[in-house]
Scaffold this motif. Structure first.
Motif, short mmCIF file in Angstrom:
data_model
loop_
_atom_site.label_atom_id
_atom_site.label_comp_id
_atom_site.label_asym_id
_atom_site.label_seq_id
_atom_site.Cartn_x
_atom_site.Cartn_y
_atom_site.Cartn_z
N ALA A 125 -28.00 -1.54 -10.20
CA ALA A 125 -29.31 -1.74 -9.58
C ALA A 125 -29.98 -2.98 -10.15
O ALA A 125 -29.93 -3.23 -11.35
CB ALA A 125 -30.18 -0.51 -9.82
N ALA A 126 -30.62 -3.73 -9.28
CA ALA A 126 -31.32 -4.94 -9.72
C ALA A 126 -32.60 -4.54 -10.45
O ALA A 126 -33.24 -3.55 -10.10
CB ALA A 126 -31.66 -5.81 -8.52
N PRO A 127 -33.02 -5.28 -11.48
CA PRO A 127 -34.25 -4.94 -12.20
C PRO A 127 -35.47 -5.13 -11.32
O PRO A 127 -35.46 -5.92 -10.38
CB PRO A 127 -34.25 -5.93 -13.38
N ALA A 128 -36.53 -4.36 -11.59
CA ALA A 128 -37.76 -4.45 -10.81
C ALA A 128 -38.41 -5.81 -10.98
O ALA A 128 -38.32 -6.44 -12.04
CB ALA A 128 -38.73 -3.35 -11.24
N GLN A 129 -39.08 -6.24 -9.94
CA GLN A 129 -39.76 -7.53 -9.98
C GLN A 129 -40.98 -7.46 -10.89
O GLN A 129 -41.60 -6.40 -11.04
CB GLN A 129 -40.20 -7.94 -8.57
N PRO A 130 -41.34 -8.56 -11.54
CA PRO A 130 -42.55 -8.56 -12.37
C PRO A 130 -43.80 -8.36 -11.54
O PRO A 130 -43.78 -8.51 -10.31
CB PRO A 130 -42.52 -9.94 -13.04
N GLY A 131 -44.90 -8.00 -12.20
CA GLY A 131 -46.15 -7.75 -11.49
C GLY A 131 -46.71 -9.01 -10.85
O GLY A 131 -46.28 -10.13 -11.11
N LYS A 132 -47.71 -8.80 -10.02
CA LYS A 132 -48.32 -9.90 -9.27
C LYS A 132 -48.99 -10.90 -10.20
O LYS A 132 -48.97 -12.10 -9.95
CB LYS A 132 -49.33 -9.33 -8.27
N TYR A 133 -49.59 -10.40 -11.27
CA TYR A 133 -50.40 -11.26 -12.14
C TYR A 133 -49.65 -11.61 -13.41
O TYR A 133 -49.12 -10.72 -14.10
CB TYR A 133 -51.73 -10.58 -12.47
N ASP A 172 -39.22 -2.46 -19.82
CA ASP A 172 -37.92 -2.02 -19.32
C ASP A 172 -38.01 -1.92 -17.80
O ASP A 172 -38.35 -0.87 -17.25
CB ASP A 172 -37.52 -0.67 -19.93
N ARG A 173 -37.74 -3.03 -17.12
CA ARG A 173 -37.87 -3.05 -15.66
C ARG A 173 -36.71 -2.38 -14.96
O ARG A 173 -36.69 -2.31 -13.73
CB ARG A 173 -38.02 -4.50 -15.18
N THR A 174 -35.72 -1.90 -15.70
CA THR A 174 -34.66 -1.13 -15.06
C THR A 174 -35.14 0.28 -14.73
O THR A 174 -34.53 0.96 -13.90
CB THR A 174 -33.42 -1.06 -15.98
N THR A 175 -36.19 0.75 -15.39
CA THR A 175 -36.71 2.09 -15.14
C THR A 175 -38.06 2.09 -14.43
O THR A 175 -38.36 3.01 -13.67
CB THR A 175 -36.85 2.86 -16.46
N SER A 176 -38.91 1.08 -14.64
CA SER A 176 -40.21 1.02 -13.99
C SER A 176 -40.69 -0.42 -13.92
O SER A 176 -40.41 -1.23 -14.80
CB SER A 176 -41.25 1.87 -14.74
N SER A 177 -41.41 -0.73 -12.85
CA SER A 177 -41.95 -2.08 -12.66
C SER A 177 -43.28 -2.20 -13.39
O SER A 177 -43.83 -1.22 -13.91
CB SER A 177 -42.14 -2.36 -11.17
N ASP A 178 -43.84 -3.41 -13.40
CA ASP A 178 -45.15 -3.62 -14.01
C ASP A 178 -46.21 -2.79 -13.28
O ASP A 178 -47.11 -2.22 -13.90
CB ASP A 178 -45.53 -5.10 -13.97
N ASP A 179 -46.12 -2.75 -11.94
CA ASP A 179 -47.09 -1.98 -11.16
C ASP A 179 -46.99 -0.49 -11.48
O ASP A 179 -48.01 0.20 -11.61
CB ASP A 179 -46.86 -2.20 -9.66
N ASP A 180 -45.75 0.03 -11.61
CA ASP A 180 -45.58 1.45 -11.95
C ASP A 180 -46.17 1.75 -13.32
O ASP A 180 -46.82 2.79 -13.51
CB ASP A 180 -44.10 1.82 -11.92
N LYS A 181 -45.95 0.85 -14.28
CA LYS A 181 -46.48 1.05 -15.62
C LYS A 181 -48.01 1.02 -15.60
O LYS A 181 -48.67 1.83 -16.28
CB LYS A 181 -45.94 -0.02 -16.55
#
Length: 282
Positions: free
Chosen positions: A49-57, A132-141
């Protein structure tokens, strides 16, 4: 005769070692072939799985200037007549909070005082990053951080999992009584309680639906004291992508027994929150 017997016993052992070495080499070759195929599959992106994208800001705005223009500040903070123009400008410029990482936490504070009341205002920005963007994105955190603050405020999270508070039963409408002739009140008679002005409306703490991605508001009164007026503090927390904004607005009247109005205090705080949300969305 003894030398021939020794040779006969040694030769089968050498043959056995040779066979084992050949078998190990074959196993090594098979393992290397399967490993190479797995590497090519992972590079092609078939199973990993590809890592989650960083947050908008990626950064935060200047806290003392973001959305808090002079007009809004003048409406939220009183300035005494004794202040010079330079002192007024300094008051409305605010004081930035100390920060060791300006891309993660920044804030600003203002205070205004008049003979009638003292008002305090603070604005804080927090940019949440998932390590750890393999488990959650910046938005999820950031949403997890927001939910913790919502829980600390003892407010329910909106959605199907939130249990609604049962509504009180609606009383039956009273039967209209026959009109009676009006009798003028005697001079000096006490006024009926129904004729007195209504008490100020208390809006209370609640979840906000029209601010950022998620938002809630807390409205608290300090305990009443015999020699001090009650202060009101309105706190608004809202999330936009991976940034969480916190606004605190306090009103402390000078006269004992005075209660700051809930509607006006909340309206001013919400107007500032909306301006900050629009600033972030630019």
């Amino acid at each position: 005769m003894q030398r021939k017997a020794v040779r006969r016993r040694v030769l089968p052992g050498i043959a056995m070692l040779t066979a084992l070495a050949a078998g190990a080499a074959g196993l090594t070759g098979c393992t290397g072939g399967s490993g190479g195929g797995s590497t090519s599959d992972s590079k092609a992106g078939g199973s990993s799985a590809a890592p989650a994208q960083p947050g908008k800001y990626r950064s935060l705005p200047a806290p003392c200037k973001a959305g808090a223009d002079s007009k809004k500040l003048k409406g939220m903070l009183p300035a005494g007549d004794s202040l010079t123009p330079e002192q007024r400008d300094q008051m409305y410029a605010g004081v930035a909070d100390a920060s060791y990482d300006g891309d993660r936490h920044v804030g600003c504070r203002w205070s205004g005082q008049s003979p009638e009341e003292t008002r305090l205002l603070s604005v804080g920005f927090e940019r949440v990053v998932s390590y750890d963007r393999t488990t959650s994105s910046d938005d999820d955190k950031a949403k997890q951080v927001y939910v913790r603050r919502l829980t600390d405020a003892k407010l329910p999270f909106p959605g199907p999992t939130a249990s609604p508070t049962p509504a009180a039963p609606t009383p039956a409408a009273p039967t209209p009584a026959a009109p009676s002739p009006s009798v003028p009140a005697a001079p000096g008679a006490p006024v009926s309680p129904s004729a007195s002005p209504s008490a100020p409306v208390e809006l209370g703490s609640r979840v906000l639906e029209d601010l950022g991605s998620d938002a809630f508001l807390e409205d608290k009164l300090s305990p009443a004291g015999a020699s001090a007026a009650q202060s009101r503090t309105v706190r608004i927390v809202f999330r936009t992508s991976n940034v969480i904004v916190t606004i605190e607005y306090s009103v402390q009247p000078a006269l004992p027994g005075t209660i700051p109005p809930s509607t006006e205090t909340q309206d001013k705080a919400r107007q500032l929150a909306q301006a900050l949300a629009e600033r972030l969305s630019e």
